[in-house]
Design a protein around this motif. Structure first.
Motif, PDB file in Angstrom:
ATOM      1  N   VAL A 121      46.824  37.751  42.343  1.00  0.00           N
ATOM      2  CA  VAL A 121      46.909  36.727  43.070  1.00  0.00           C
ATOM      3  C   VAL A 121      45.959  35.667  42.492  1.00  0.00           C
ATOM      4  CG1 VAL A 121      46.933  35.244  45.394  1.00  0.00           C
ATOM      5  CG2 VAL A 121      47.892  37.620  45.103  1.00  0.00           C
ATOM      6  N   ARG A 122      46.090  34.329  42.510  1.00  0.00           N
ATOM      7  CA  ARG A 122      45.081  33.450  42.089  1.00  0.00           C
ATOM      8  C   ARG A 122      45.209  32.029  43.231  1.00  0.00           C
ATOM      9  NH1 ARG A 122      45.422  29.490  36.642  1.00  0.00           N
ATOM     10  NH2 ARG A 122      43.635  27.981  37.257  1.00  0.00           N
ATOM     11  N   ARG A 123      43.820  31.865  43.618  1.00  0.00           N
ATOM     12  CA  ARG A 123      43.721  30.445  44.334  1.00  0.00           C
ATOM     13  C   ARG A 123      42.837  29.574  43.774  1.00  0.00           C
ATOM     14  NH1 ARG A 123      43.097  32.202  50.093  1.00  0.00           N
ATOM     15  NH2 ARG A 123      45.139  32.732  49.858  1.00  0.00           N
ATOM     16  N   ASP A 124      42.747  28.332  43.715  1.00  0.00           N
ATOM     17  CA  ASP A 124      41.669  27.159  43.323  1.00  0.00           C
ATOM     18  C   ASP A 124      41.411  26.708  44.422  1.00  0.00           C
ATOM     19  OD1 ASP A 124      42.470  27.918  40.339  1.00  0.00           O
ATOM     20  OD2 ASP A 124      44.141  26.755  40.565  1.00  0.00           O
ATOM     21  N   ASN A 168      42.696  33.914  29.349  1.00  0.00           N
ATOM     22  CA  ASN A 168      43.785  34.413  30.137  1.00  0.00           C
ATOM     23  C   ASN A 168      43.124  35.599  30.944  1.00  0.00           C
ATOM     24  OD1 ASN A 168      46.061  36.234  30.966  1.00  0.00           O
ATOM     25  ND2 ASN A 168      47.243  35.220  29.438  1.00  0.00           N
ATOM     26  N   VAL A 169      43.174  35.719  32.201  1.00  0.00           N
ATOM     27  CA  VAL A 169      42.638  36.615  33.113  1.00  0.00           C
ATOM     28  C   VAL A 169      43.748  37.003  34.119  1.00  0.00           C
ATOM     29  CG1 VAL A 169      40.908  36.997  34.998  1.00  0.00           C
ATOM     30  CG2 VAL A 169      40.276  35.575  32.888  1.00  0.00           C
ATOM     31  N   GLU A 170      44.221  38.344  33.962  1.00  0.00           N
ATOM     32  CA  GLU A 170      45.048  38.830  34.746  1.00  0.00           C
ATOM     33  C   GLU A 170      46.403  38.002  34.848  1.00  0.00           C
ATOM     34  OE1 GLU A 170      45.089  41.881  36.430  1.00  0.00           O
ATOM     35  OE2 GLU A 170      42.929  42.158  35.739  1.00  0.00           O
ATOM     36  N   GLY A 171      46.601  37.260  33.567  1.00  0.00           N
ATOM     37  CA  GLY A 171      48.030  36.827  33.280  1.00  0.00           C
ATOM     38  C   GLY A 171      47.895  35.511  33.720  1.00  0.00           C
ATOM     39  N   PHE A 172      46.827  34.931  34.161  1.00  0.00           N
ATOM     40  CA  PHE A 172      46.531  33.601  34.575  1.00  0.00           C
ATOM     41  C   PHE A 172      45.770  32.938  33.309  1.00  0.00           C
ATOM     42  CE2 PHE A 172      46.694  35.793  38.868  1.00  0.00           C
ATOM     43  CZ  PHE A 172      47.771  34.902  39.270  1.00  0.00           C
ATOM     44  N   GLU A 173      46.188  31.536  33.401  1.00  0.00           N
ATOM     45  CA  GLU A 173      45.325  30.731  32.236  1.00  0.00           C
ATOM     46  C   GLU A 173      44.287  30.105  32.847  1.00  0.00           C
ATOM     47  OE1 GLU A 173      47.233  28.014  29.705  1.00  0.00           O
ATOM     48  OE2 GLU A 173      48.036  29.637  28.401  1.00  0.00           O
ATOM     49  N   LEU A 174      43.196  30.354  32.310  1.00  0.00           N
ATOM     50  CA  LEU A 174      41.926  29.293  33.020  1.00  0.00           C
ATOM     51  C   LEU A 174      41.462  28.451  31.906  1.00  0.00           C
ATOM     52  CD1 LEU A 174      39.947  32.221  34.966  1.00  0.00           C
ATOM     53  CD2 LEU A 174      41.721  30.724  35.924  1.00  0.00           C
ATOM     54  N   GLU A 175      41.019  27.051  32.263  1.00  0.00           N
ATOM     55  CA  GLU A 175      40.570  26.522  31.048  1.00  0.00           C
ATOM     56  C   GLU A 175      39.541  25.482  31.670  1.00  0.00           C
ATOM     57  OE1 GLU A 175      42.837  22.476  30.549  1.00  0.00           O
ATOM     58  OE2 GLU A 175      44.272  24.001  30.690  1.00  0.00           O
ATOM     59  N   TYR A 184      36.954  25.648  41.457  1.00  0.00           N
ATOM     60  CA  TYR A 184      36.583  27.148  41.304  1.00  0.00           C
ATOM     61  C   TYR A 184      38.004  27.938  41.505  1.00  0.00           C
ATOM     62  CZ  TYR A 184      31.975  25.683  41.374  1.00  0.00           C
ATOM     63  OH  TYR A 184      30.806  24.805  41.027  1.00  0.00           O
ATOM     64  N   THR A 185      37.982  29.068  40.852  1.00  0.00           N
ATOM     65  CA  THR A 185      39.133  30.018  40.869  1.00  0.00           C
ATOM     66  C   THR A 185      38.693  31.425  41.319  1.00  0.00           C
ATOM     67  OG1 THR A 185      40.101  28.592  39.339  1.00  0.00           O
ATOM     68  CG2 THR A 185      41.139  31.039  39.699  1.00  0.00           C
ATOM     69  N   VAL A 186      39.408  31.899  42.345  1.00  0.00           N
ATOM     70  CA  VAL A 186      39.531  33.347  42.723  1.00  0.00           C
ATOM     71  C   VAL A 186      40.678  33.966  42.240  1.00  0.00           C
ATOM     72  CG1 VAL A 186      39.081  35.111  44.539  1.00  0.00           C
ATOM     73  CG2 VAL A 186      37.818  32.753  44.721  1.00  0.00           C
ATOM     74  N   ILE A 187      40.304  35.001  41.634  1.00  0.00           N
ATOM     75  CA  ILE A 187      41.575  35.973  41.249  1.00  0.00           C
ATOM     76  C   ILE A 187      41.441  37.397  41.925  1.00  0.00           C
ATOM     77  CG2 ILE A 187      42.957  37.076  39.466  1.00  0.00           C
ATOM     78  CD1 ILE A 187      42.021  34.514  37.648  1.00  0.00           C
ATOM     79  N   VAL A 188      42.438  37.809  42.655  1.00  0.00           N
ATOM     80  CA  VAL A 188      42.397  39.394  43.206  1.00  0.00           C
ATOM     81  C   VAL A 188      43.446  40.263  42.528  1.00  0.00           C
ATOM     82  CG1 VAL A 188      42.878  40.618  45.339  1.00  0.00           C
ATOM     83  CG2 VAL A 188      41.843  38.217  45.414  1.00  0.00           C
TER      84      VAL A 188
END
Length: 152
Positions: free
Chosen positions: A127-130, A30-37, A113-117
């Protein structure tokens, strides 16, 4: 299954073909409220699929919601992830710009790939963008528009 993957990877390596795989069970972070796996992904195509690129962009916000009124967001944290592995972390400059220089990534395949701001001060929503990269993509621009956190 793991032995089969390793044997296949070894044989393909002898032929000069690259392989990238992750084993199950999946790892979740969990990064900044977003689940990454992490997920199982295989890449075939050799060295041509492993590129060095630069990822850059702007982080802005607008009080009115109109892009014309956008203002830069200095001091935001920009994170680059491959699955649950952090590839890089930068902060935006005084003009809201960020840059990941000479980043090595898999391109032209299904590696996401994922960018989280995020705002270290907590004023803006994260904000998350894949996305995926294209083969021979030398630079990539990703711009982000932040929204103020809603008061509870």
């Amino acid at each position: 299954m793991k032995i089969c993957k390793r044997v296949c990877a070894s044989l393909l390596a002898l032929l000069g073909v690259s392989v990238y795989a992750r084993d199950f069970p999946r790892h979740v972070k969990n990064v900044e409220g977003f689940e990454l796996e992490d997920s199982e992904t295989c890449v075939y195509g050799g060295r041509r699929n492993y590129i060095s690129t630069r990822l850059f962009g702007n982080v802005t916000f607008s009080d009115s919601g109109d892009e014309k009124d956008s203002k830069p967001c200095p001091g935001m944290t920009v994170l680059l992830y491959s699955g649950t592995s952090e590839l890089g972390r930068v902060s935006t400059d005084e003009t809201g710009r960020f840059l990941f220089a000479e980043t090595s990534v898999w391109a032209g395949v299904s590696v996401k790939y994922t960018v989280i701001v995020s705002d270290p001060n907590g004023k803006f929503e994260p904000v998350r963008r894949d996305f995926t990269f294209d083969i021979d993509e030398i630079v990539r621009e990703e711009n982000f528009s932040l929204e103020l956190k809603k008061s509870k």
